[in-house]
Design a protein around this motif. Structure first.
Motif, PDB file in Angstrom:
ATOM      1  N   TYR A 156       8.720  10.215  -7.132  1.00 60.15           N
ATOM      2  CA  TYR A 156       8.674  10.960  -5.879  1.00 60.15           C
ATOM      3  C   TYR A 156       9.928  10.645  -5.070  1.00 60.15           C
ATOM      4  O   TYR A 156      10.452   9.528  -5.122  1.00 60.15           O
ATOM      5  CB  TYR A 156       7.445  10.579  -5.050  1.00 60.15           C
ATOM      6  CG  TYR A 156       6.199  11.370  -5.379  1.00 60.15           C
ATOM      7  CD1 TYR A 156       5.944  12.581  -4.743  1.00 60.15           C
ATOM      8  CD2 TYR A 156       5.281  10.892  -6.310  1.00 60.15           C
ATOM      9  CE1 TYR A 156       4.800  13.303  -5.032  1.00 60.15           C
ATOM     10  CE2 TYR A 156       4.128  11.607  -6.601  1.00 60.15           C
ATOM     11  CZ  TYR A 156       3.901  12.813  -5.966  1.00 60.15           C
ATOM     12  OH  TYR A 156       2.775  13.539  -6.243  1.00 60.15           O
ATOM     13  N   GLN A 157      10.394  11.617  -4.306  1.00 57.56           N
ATOM     14  CA  GLN A 157      11.547  11.391  -3.453  1.00 57.56           C
ATOM     15  C   GLN A 157      11.154  10.569  -2.228  1.00 57.56           C
ATOM     16  O   GLN A 157      10.161  10.876  -1.553  1.00 57.56           O
ATOM     17  CB  GLN A 157      12.148  12.728  -3.010  1.00 57.56           C
ATOM     18  CG  GLN A 157      12.855  13.487  -4.115  1.00 57.56           C
ATOM     19  CD  GLN A 157      13.550  14.721  -3.588  1.00 57.56           C
ATOM     20  OE1 GLN A 157      12.934  15.538  -2.890  1.00 57.56           O
ATOM     21  NE2 GLN A 157      14.825  14.874  -3.910  1.00 57.56           N
ATOM     22  N   ASN A 193      -0.537  12.914  -2.890  1.00 50.13           N
ATOM     23  CA  ASN A 193      -0.435  14.259  -2.310  1.00 50.13           C
ATOM     24  C   ASN A 193       0.993  14.631  -1.912  1.00 50.13           C
ATOM     25  O   ASN A 193       1.263  15.791  -1.627  1.00 50.13           O
ATOM     26  CB  ASN A 193      -1.354  14.356  -1.092  1.00 50.13           C
ATOM     27  CG  ASN A 193      -1.804  15.770  -0.810  1.00 50.13           C
ATOM     28  OD1 ASN A 193      -2.155  16.497  -1.731  1.00 50.13           O
ATOM     29  ND2 ASN A 193      -1.783  16.166   0.456  1.00 50.13           N
ATOM     30  N   GLY A 194       1.903  13.628  -1.835  1.00 53.75           N
ATOM     31  CA  GLY A 194       3.284  13.972  -1.545  1.00 53.75           C
ATOM     32  C   GLY A 194       3.999  12.959  -0.683  1.00 53.75           C
ATOM     33  O   GLY A 194       3.379  12.107  -0.035  1.00 53.75           O
ATOM     34  N   LYS A 219      -4.108  10.487  -2.657  1.00 52.39           N
ATOM     35  CA  LYS A 219      -5.024  11.533  -3.102  1.00 52.39           C
ATOM     36  C   LYS A 219      -5.888  12.023  -1.935  1.00 52.39           C
ATOM     37  O   LYS A 219      -6.468  11.228  -1.206  1.00 52.39           O
ATOM     38  CB  LYS A 219      -5.918  11.010  -4.219  1.00 52.39           C
ATOM     39  CG  LYS A 219      -6.857  12.056  -4.792  1.00 52.39           C
ATOM     40  CD  LYS A 219      -7.697  11.476  -5.921  1.00 52.39           C
ATOM     41  CE  LYS A 219      -8.658  12.510  -6.480  1.00 52.39           C
ATOM     42  NZ  LYS A 219      -9.499  11.945  -7.568  1.00 52.39           N
ATOM     43  N   ARG A 220      -5.974  13.321  -1.791  1.00 52.54           N
ATOM     44  CA  ARG A 220      -6.629  13.914  -0.627  1.00 52.54           C
ATOM     45  C   ARG A 220      -8.149  13.959  -0.764  1.00 52.54           C
ATOM     46  O   ARG A 220      -8.690  14.245  -1.827  1.00 52.54           O
ATOM     47  CB  ARG A 220      -6.100  15.337  -0.408  1.00 52.54           C
ATOM     48  CG  ARG A 220      -6.880  16.114   0.632  1.00 52.54           C
ATOM     49  CD  ARG A 220      -6.264  17.451   0.932  1.00 52.54           C
ATOM     50  NE  ARG A 220      -7.159  18.261   1.753  1.00 52.54           N
ATOM     51  CZ  ARG A 220      -6.768  19.272   2.519  1.00 52.54           C
ATOM     52  NH1 ARG A 220      -5.494  19.606   2.545  1.00 52.54           N
ATOM     53  NH2 ARG A 220      -7.637  19.965   3.222  1.00 52.54           N
ATOM     54  N   ILE A 265      -6.349   9.072   6.942  1.00 56.24           N
ATOM     55  CA  ILE A 265      -6.688   8.000   6.009  1.00 56.24           C
ATOM     56  C   ILE A 265      -5.852   8.031   4.740  1.00 56.24           C
ATOM     57  O   ILE A 265      -5.599   6.986   4.128  1.00 56.24           O
ATOM     58  CB  ILE A 265      -8.207   8.046   5.710  1.00 56.24           C
ATOM     59  CG1 ILE A 265      -8.978   7.747   7.003  1.00 56.24           C
ATOM     60  CG2 ILE A 265      -8.597   7.076   4.613  1.00 56.24           C
ATOM     61  CD1 ILE A 265     -10.472   7.979   6.906  1.00 56.24           C
ATOM     62  N   LEU A 266      -5.379   9.184   4.333  1.00 54.90           N
ATOM     63  CA  LEU A 266      -4.548   9.257   3.129  1.00 54.90           C
ATOM     64  C   LEU A 266      -3.087   8.922   3.400  1.00 54.90           C
ATOM     65  O   LEU A 266      -2.278   8.854   2.476  1.00 54.90           O
ATOM     66  CB  LEU A 266      -4.649  10.647   2.499  1.00 54.90           C
ATOM     67  CG  LEU A 266      -3.882  11.820   3.136  1.00 54.90           C
ATOM     68  CD1 LEU A 266      -3.857  13.010   2.169  1.00 54.90           C
ATOM     69  CD2 LEU A 266      -4.428  12.213   4.465  1.00 54.90           C
ATOM     70  N   HIS A 267      -2.718   8.650   4.648  1.00 53.67           N
ATOM     71  CA  HIS A 267      -1.324   8.540   5.091  1.00 53.67           C
ATOM     72  C   HIS A 267      -0.880   7.083   5.232  1.00 53.67           C
ATOM     73  O   HIS A 267      -1.516   6.285   5.917  1.00 53.67           O
ATOM     74  CB  HIS A 267      -1.187   9.249   6.441  1.00 53.67           C
ATOM     75  CG  HIS A 267       0.190   9.206   7.034  1.00 53.67           C
ATOM     76  ND1 HIS A 267       1.153  10.132   6.738  1.00 53.67           N
ATOM     77  CD2 HIS A 267       0.758   8.351   7.920  1.00 53.67           C
ATOM     78  CE1 HIS A 267       2.259   9.861   7.424  1.00 53.67           C
ATOM     79  NE2 HIS A 267       2.043   8.771   8.142  1.00 53.67           N
TER      80      HIS A 267
END
Length: 654
Positions: A156-157, A193-194, A219-220, A265-267
């Protein structure tokens, strides 16, 4: 209604950033609470050290100018201001924070099992000038700094500057190893997720941290984000999230969005300055300790930064002072309250004038305004046929900043007014809560007020003398008390709710708070209709519908807007009009108001305020409770006697 730096009335005690405590100002009681605090000069140095350790390749030094402003000196030659000295509400800090705002809330490294309190979002305030200096000031610059970070199953970048990508790879290596032993870990993390995505935060003009390549979303799950789900469901997701994953991220200087009130929460976001402050200075400072206690002072780079910070400050006056000096300032502020309250009772205008710097235009304006307020209150006494016999205040400090020569103070004041009608002994009580901001300066060895601001509840009332006082007084004083013992349970519950949650005006036992289950809309223009709607829903048990509704995502116009609230209640059959017009036209009809009814206040053809009726005084005069300028059982017209104001007296159909 948001307020900035202009400043007011008074406050009390020691210097501290973001701690609330109270002082009572009355003839009967005179005391000063002495909490253990992180004084401002300690906090600023700790913040600066955390910032320098977080960005060692980008921050060169510290500068303190002659005006008391402190700057980070970047190696690029740019200067970033630490504290702009402006008072800001939550939304203003989010939109335009300085470094002090960004570092103010202390992130916790402890595991949590419930969502954070309202608006506690450490790290969510971002100083974009700092991020731009470190990670890139444009899309092109940022993208030139991106690296392909190996997160275990793909690349991932992520931004390569300041070891951001390096730390992400270290995190994912540990998590991948852990997930091989525990498959549940894998299911929470992968597929991610990115990371990098140059975009603005939805509904704002602020860049997302993903735009700088310093954030990753795992993961979302639909329960991950505060806008996607309820707090109840979000908290369930929070509790289930593996604490081991969070600990690994935090070890490598990432903060977790799960530790925000506006949970995400995913962040995870690479914010070493937030983590380092939590790691080194998580415990509150104790008097007598070195300000850098907790930092790894055995390391040469830490010693070097401490020396630079001390050197920058040594030629400047400390931004806070010793305890004895603080007591002097606190006592002075407390004395202002007492003397102003006495001046209202005794019309001692000369005594009030002595507290102001009348050689400056702001000092003159502040004094002149107080003089008009004193005159108004005495005019209202004459109109009403009453005599105020005691006024006392409880002062709750929010923030004090300054040095030995001048201070900027913000506070909340809860003032109780006691009055009696002529020839009666029964004492009536009304409370008004106000938010104050003020500047004080030492001049000729004496403290004077140089500037002050507060949302004055009497601002619309300076021409009360235009009313036909004698005939009104005769009517009011001829009335009798009213018995509300049979008004019904729904009305009683509405009154109980209103008086419990009327904020700074409430009884001290209720903590001077609004109901935390509802957003406070004062920063967005006013909270009075929101509060009236709460009273009718929570206390009066009116049901919500499509037109009149509130939920976690927002509220309808009829719930929030004063004019729309009034129109909805009347035109949908939930209320009916008792009377409409200026004071002289409606004051007799006001005796028909019952607890649980409401009054709408109209200025220049527009309803701008709503108050809920919560009782009547010893002459049956209706009393109201409301938000904005918080009121508790205050005479319904006190502060609203401008001839141009019209009143809607409204019966609610319980």
């Amino acid at each position: 209604m948001s307020v900035k730096k202009l400043t007011v009335c008074i406050t009390v005690l020691f210097l501290l950033v973001n701690t609330k405590f109270s002082v009572k100002a009355s003839d009967e009681s005179d005391f000063v609470n002495k909490p253990s605090i992180n004084s401002y000069n300690v906090t600023i140095k700790q913040d600066l050290l955390a910032l320098m350790l977080a960005y060692p390749e980008y921050i060169e030094d510290i500068e303190c100018d002659d005006n008391g402003m402190v700057y980070l000196l970047m190696k690029s030659g740019e200067k970033i201001l630490y504290d702009d000295k402006k008072e800001k509400n939550y939304d203003e800090k989010l939109a335009d924070p300085d470094l002090q705002d960004m570092m103010e809330q202390r992130y916790t490294l402890e595991a949590i099992t419930e969502l954070m309190d309202e608006n506690f979002d450490p790290g969510r305030f971002r100083v974009y000038s700092l991020l731009s200096e470190v990670y890139g000031g444009s899309k092109e610059q940022i993208e030139s700094n991106l690296k392909n970070a190996n997160i275990g199953y793909r690349y991932y970048q992520f931004n390569g500057n300041n070891k951001a990508a390096e730390n992400l790879e270290a995190v994912m290596k540990e998590i991948k190893s852990l997930s091989e032993q525990r498959k549940d870990i894998y299911s929470y993390v992968f597929p991610a997720n990115g990371t990098y995505n140059y975009r603005y935060i939805s509904g704002t003009n602020r860049l997302s941290p993903h735009s700088f390549g310093i954030a990753i979303d795992l993961k979302r799950d639909n329960r991950d984000y505060w806008k996607w789900t309820s707090r109840e469901e979000g908290e369930k997701r929070l509790v289930s999230f593996p604490k081991e994953v969070v600990e690994i991220f935090e070890k490598h200087n990432f903060i977790w969005g799960g530790k925000w009130s506006h949970f995400d929460i995913l962040h995870f976001e690479y914010r070493p300055e937030i983590i380092l402050k939590a790691r080194y200075f998580g415990d509150k400072y104790k008097n007598g300790e070195a300000w850098y206690n907790g930092a790894p002072i055995e390391e040469d780079i830490v010693k070097d930064y401490i020396e630079k910070i001390n050197k920058a400050f040594e030629s400047k006056k400390e931004l806070t002072t010793n305890t004895n000096f603080n007591e002097d300032v606190a006592n002075y502020i407390n004395q202002i309250f007492k003397n102003r309250n006495k001046a209202i009772l005794n019309r001692d205008l000369e005594g009030i004038e002595s507290f102001y710097d009348t050689k400056t235009k702001y000092g003159v304006w502040a004094y002149e305004y107080e003089k008009k307020k004193v005159n108004y209150i005495h005019n209202w006494e004459q109109k009403q046929g009453v005599k105020f016999n005691d006024i006392s205040s409880i002062v709750m400090i929010k923030k004090i900043k300054g040095n030995e020569e001048k201070y900027t103070v913000s506070l909340v004041c809860s003032t109780e007014y006691k009055y009696v009608y002529e020839n009666l002994r029964e004492v009536n009580k009304a409370r008004i809560g106000t938010t104050h901001f003020m500047n004080i300066m030492k001049k000729d060895d004496k403290w004077v007020i140089t500037k002050e601001w507060y949302k004055d509840p009497f601002a619309d009332s300076l021409n009360l003398e235009n009313l036909k006082g004698n005939s009104i007084k005769e009517f009011i004083t001829s009335q009798s008390s009213r018995d509300f013992s049979d008004i019904g349970e729904r009305r009683q519950n509405a009154v109980e709710y209103a008086r419990r949650y009327c904020g700074a005006a409430s009884e001290e036992k209720y903590g001077f708070k609004y109901n935390k289950e509802y957003r406070n809309y004062n920063p967005k223009g006013g909270d009075c209709a929101n509060f009236a709607s709460q009273v009718l829903f929570e206390g009066g048990k009116f049901s919500k519908n499509r037109a009149w509704n509130y939920n976690k995502g927002g509220a309808t116009g009829a719930w929030l807007n004063s004019g729309k609230f009034k129109n909805y209640m009347i035109y949908n059959g939930r209320a009916s009009l008792i009377a409409y017009g200026d004071y002289e036209k409606v004051y007799k009809a006001a005796y028909k108001l019952l607890p649980g009814d409401f009054v709408a206040y109209e200025k220049k053809g527009k309803v701008t305020h709503i108050s809920v009726v919560t009782g009547a005084d010893s002459k049956g005069y209706s009393l109201v409770t409301c938000h904005n300028t918080d009121r508790d059982n205050v005479p319904w017209d006190l502060g609203w006697n401008n001839k141009k104001i019209k009143f809607w007296l409204v019966r609610v159909n319980y």
